[in-house]
Scaffold this active site. Structure first.
Site, PDB file in Angstrom:
ATOM      1  N   HIS A 219       0.788  -1.237   0.000  1.00  0.00           N
ATOM      2  CA  HIS A 219       0.000   0.000   0.000  1.00  0.00           C
ATOM      3  C   HIS A 219       0.816   1.281   0.000  1.00  0.00           C
ATOM      4  CE1 HIS A 219       0.879   0.059   4.334  1.00  0.00           C
ATOM      5  NE2 HIS A 219       0.560   1.333   4.305  1.00  0.00           N
TER       6      HIS A 219
HETATM    7  C1  UD1 Z   1      -2.005   6.043   5.414  1.00  0.00           C
HETATM    8  C2  UD1 Z   1      -0.731   6.562   6.058  1.00  0.00           C
HETATM    9  C3  UD1 Z   1       0.325   5.482   6.041  1.00  0.00           C
HETATM   10  C4  UD1 Z   1      -0.183   4.195   6.656  1.00  0.00           C
HETATM   11  C5  UD1 Z   1      -1.510   3.792   6.013  1.00  0.00           C
HETATM   12  C6  UD1 Z   1      -2.076   2.628   6.765  1.00  0.00           C
HETATM   13  C7  UD1 Z   1      -0.320   8.978   5.748  1.00  0.00           C
HETATM   14  C8  UD1 Z   1       0.454   9.990   4.988  1.00  0.00           C
HETATM   15  N1  UD1 Z   1      -0.206   7.704   5.303  1.00  0.00           N
HETATM   16  O1  UD1 Z   1      -1.697   5.747   4.049  1.00  0.00           O
HETATM   17  O2  UD1 Z   1       1.447   5.902   6.790  1.00  0.00           O
HETATM   18  O3  UD1 Z   1       0.762   3.188   6.459  1.00  0.00           O
HETATM   19  O4  UD1 Z   1      -2.428   4.884   6.091  1.00  0.00           O
HETATM   20  O5  UD1 Z   1      -2.994   1.917   6.036  1.00  0.00           O
HETATM   21  O6  UD1 Z   1      -0.999   9.309   6.686  1.00  0.00           O
HETATM   22  N2  UD1 Z   1      -8.962   5.002   0.844  1.00  0.00           N
HETATM   23  C9  UD1 Z   1     -10.215   4.455   0.708  1.00  0.00           C
HETATM   24  N3  UD1 Z   1     -10.893   4.150   1.850  1.00  0.00           N
HETATM   25  C10 UD1 Z   1     -10.404   4.366   3.086  1.00  0.00           C
HETATM   26  C11 UD1 Z   1      -9.146   4.935   3.209  1.00  0.00           C
HETATM   27  C12 UD1 Z   1      -8.424   5.242   2.079  1.00  0.00           C
HETATM   28  O7  UD1 Z   1     -10.706   4.236  -0.394  1.00  0.00           O
HETATM   29  O8  UD1 Z   1     -11.093   4.050   4.082  1.00  0.00           O
HETATM   30  C13 UD1 Z   1      -8.204   5.305  -0.392  1.00  0.00           C
HETATM   31  C14 UD1 Z   1      -8.474   6.700  -0.939  1.00  0.00           C
HETATM   32  O9  UD1 Z   1      -8.446   6.627  -2.345  1.00  0.00           O
HETATM   33  C15 UD1 Z   1      -7.273   7.483  -0.452  1.00  0.00           C
HETATM   34  C16 UD1 Z   1      -6.169   6.451  -0.478  1.00  0.00           C
HETATM   35  O10 UD1 Z   1      -6.805   5.221  -0.105  1.00  0.00           O
HETATM   36  O11 UD1 Z   1      -6.991   8.594  -1.249  1.00  0.00           O
HETATM   37  C17 UD1 Z   1      -5.037   6.725   0.467  1.00  0.00           C
HETATM   38  O12 UD1 Z   1      -5.509   6.938   1.796  1.00  0.00           O
HETATM   39  P1  UD1 Z   1      -4.670   7.823   2.842  1.00  0.00           P
HETATM   40  O13 UD1 Z   1      -5.263   7.707   4.183  1.00  0.00           O
HETATM   41  O14 UD1 Z   1      -4.446   9.177   2.302  1.00  0.00           O
HETATM   42  O15 UD1 Z   1      -3.251   7.156   2.807  1.00  0.00           O
HETATM   43  P2  UD1 Z   1      -2.848   5.630   2.968  1.00  0.00           P
HETATM   44  O16 UD1 Z   1      -2.184   5.190   1.727  1.00  0.00           O
HETATM   45  O17 UD1 Z   1      -3.981   4.843   3.488  1.00  0.00           O
HETATM   46  N1  UDP Z   2      -4.086  -5.256   8.787  1.00  0.00           N
HETATM   47  C1  UDP Z   2      -5.375  -5.728   8.903  1.00  0.00           C
HETATM   48  N2  UDP Z   2      -6.024  -6.104   7.747  1.00  0.00           N
HETATM   49  C2  UDP Z   2      -5.456  -6.047   6.527  1.00  0.00           C
HETATM   50  C3  UDP Z   2      -4.120  -5.564   6.434  1.00  0.00           C
HETATM   51  C4  UDP Z   2      -3.463  -5.159   7.578  1.00  0.00           C
HETATM   52  O1  UDP Z   2      -5.918  -5.813  10.005  1.00  0.00           O
HETATM   53  O2  UDP Z   2      -6.104  -6.400   5.548  1.00  0.00           O
HETATM   54  C5  UDP Z   2      -3.370  -4.814  10.005  1.00  0.00           C
HETATM   55  C6  UDP Z   2      -2.027  -5.461  10.224  1.00  0.00           C
HETATM   56  O3  UDP Z   2      -2.171  -6.701  10.864  1.00  0.00           O
HETATM   57  C7  UDP Z   2      -1.300  -4.419  11.057  1.00  0.00           C
HETATM   58  C8  UDP Z   2      -1.866  -3.119  10.533  1.00  0.00           C
HETATM   59  O4  UDP Z   2      -3.088  -3.436   9.877  1.00  0.00           O
HETATM   60  O5  UDP Z   2      -1.621  -4.533  12.430  1.00  0.00           O
HETATM   61  C9  UDP Z   2      -0.898  -2.513   9.583  1.00  0.00           C
HETATM   62  O6  UDP Z   2      -1.504  -1.480   8.909  1.00  0.00           O
HETATM   63  P1  UDP Z   2      -1.014  -0.973   7.487  1.00  0.00           P
HETATM   64  O7  UDP Z   2      -0.250  -2.017   6.795  1.00  0.00           O
HETATM   65  O8  UDP Z   2      -2.213  -0.430   6.810  1.00  0.00           O
HETATM   66  O9  UDP Z   2      -0.112   0.287   7.861  1.00  0.00           O
HETATM   67  P2  UDP Z   2       1.390   0.481   8.360  1.00  0.00           P
HETATM   68  O10 UDP Z   2       1.661  -0.433   9.483  1.00  0.00           O
HETATM   69  O11 UDP Z   2       2.285   0.260   7.184  1.00  0.00           O
HETATM   70  O12 UDP Z   2       1.423   1.918   8.750  1.00  0.00           O
END
Ligand code: UD1
Ligand code: UDP
Length: 382
Positions: A219
């Protein structure tokens, strides 16, 4: 009674917060009142609500419903909302997790109106400021009053940035206290590991053979948004699956799901979709994730949390990033950094697949980090 405001927003923060909420409920309910603010950064049911339902986290007292957007507009909307709540609630401190935009917004809102900041997961560094998370965590650490680092490396990073580990009370943003606390996610992994397999049948549902499938997550923005990197990642995964007759399970983050068809070559996209062993599924719940982690053969991920959980469940891991802030995993030979490089990923798989002498030392605390954190903030904040 001490009042804390906890900021959550992204999936991993919701999960991390479960550890502190559990410690408060079990041990500190007469001393700590927790107000939970959800920024709404993640909002799909399988990125947010599922964790409240499953992990026993109290419902948020406030939801800012900020949603997705550019870094500026998303963070700005959060700052406005969090500031209003802090002025109204007048908490003794704000608790922030990790390194997301929700973390940064909480830090900027709180420091300007002199609310002490408790940063959980302090000190981690990738030394790559092209990562939005690296910027968020540096900014947050440098305005915090209490910095809880999960690792020794984190403490060393902070010392190198000028933090003093010998400060004496009263602690504040000008005289912060640095702790080596262990990892609240280790607390959670231990706690939920015990119930995971009795609460989900995901292994059977996906027709997986125990210890004979790869669990993957992708992601990170530099992987999803750059077609060359995304193609290399999926090509490597697909080839490894085919050559080794291994199932790949990929619970797909919505960010990646939206970009897969756009950024993968048509041929590779078609190939993956027609490979019955390549199981792309919706994001799963934490308990399902723990069951997948416990039962897989190997993990491939660009997630911070998932690479560590692989280690907790004693599984080798290929890190699909150019660097990691969890350097201990690599140092002890349990994980290999392969970036989004097809050859490096395939080589890493060969190495880890044939290795038999893995070691998984206890590097991340004793499973009681959340209790320790609660105890310390009660001692010094009121
Ligand atoms: C964010 C965090 C990242 C973390 C990740 C965990 C920042 C800068 N990044 O990244 O550090 O590892 O969360 O998962 O804060 N979207 C949906 N539904 C949702 C959420 C997101 O469709 O419920 C889609 C949207 O298109 C959105 C994109 O995902 O634009 C990215 O979401 P965003 O929260 O901006 O960043 P992440 O890549 O999730
Ligand atoms: N996780 C989850 N379901 C998923 C993928 C990840 O519950 O489908 C959990 C995972 O076990 C971990 C956390 O989400 O505890 C990690 O989140 P993510 O990878 O989104 O973000 P990061 O840790 O890179 O910030």
């Amino acid at each position: 009674m001490m009042k804390i405001v906890t900021i959550i927003g992204a999936r991993p923060q919701i999960i991390k917060a479960a550890a502190l909420s559990r410690a408060i409920k079990n041990k500190y309910s007469t001393q700590i009142k927790e107000i939970i603010v959800h920024t709404g950064q993640h909002y799909d049911a399988n990125m947010s609500q599922v964790f409240f339902d499953e992990l026993g986290i109290p419902s948020p007292n406030y939801n800012l419903n900020v949603g997705s957007g550019g870094h500026g507009s998303q963070t700005a909307a959060m700052i406005i909302g969090i500031e209003e709540i802090l002025l109204k609630e007048k908490p003794n401190c704000i608790v922030l997790y990790g390194d997301t935009n929700s973390t940064l917004a909480g830090a900027l809102a709180a420091i300007k109106i002199h609310v002490p900041i408790v940063h959980i997961e302090a000190g981690l560094r990738s030394f790559n400021k092209a990562m939005p998370e690296e910027v968020n965590r540096i900014m947050c650490d440098h305005v915090s009053s209490f910095l809880f680092s999960p690792t020794k490396t984190g403490v060393i990073n902070l010392i190198k940035e000028g933090f003093n580990t010998g400060t004496v009370p009263p602690f504040n943003a000008n005289n912060p206290k640095v702790y080596h606390s262990g990892d609240v996610m280790y607390d959670n992994s231990l706690f939920f590991s015990e119930v995971a397999e009795s609460k989900t049948n995901i292994i059977e549902k996906l027709k997986l053979q125990k210890n004979n499938f790869i669990l993957a997550t992708i992601h990170r923005n530099n992987n999803t948004d750059e077609p060359k990197r995304l193609n290399a990642l999926f090509k490597a995964l697909n080839d490894i699956s085919n050559e080794n007759k291994l199932d790949v399970v990929l619970p797909l983050h919505p960010r990646t799901a939206k970009l897969l068809e756009v950024n993968l070559s048509k041929d590779l996209y078609t190939e993956i979709k027609s490979n019955p062993q390549f199981k792309i599924i919706e994001p799963v719940s934490f308990i399902e994730m723990v069951a997948l982690e416990k039962n897989c053969k190997l993990v491939m991920t660009d997630s911070g949390g998932v690479q560590k959980e692989a280690f907790y469940f004693e599984k080798p891991c290929i890190i699909l990033r150019p660097e990691t802030e969890w350097v201990e995993l690599v140092k002890c030979g349990a994980a290999i950094i392969a970036d989004a490089n097809e050859e490096k990923i395939k080589n890493a798989f060969e190495v880890l697949n044939s290795k038999t002498d893995f070691e998984f030392p206890k590097l991340y605390g004793d499973g009681k980090a959340a209790e320790f954190i609660c105890g310390e903030i009660i001692k010094y904040i009121i």
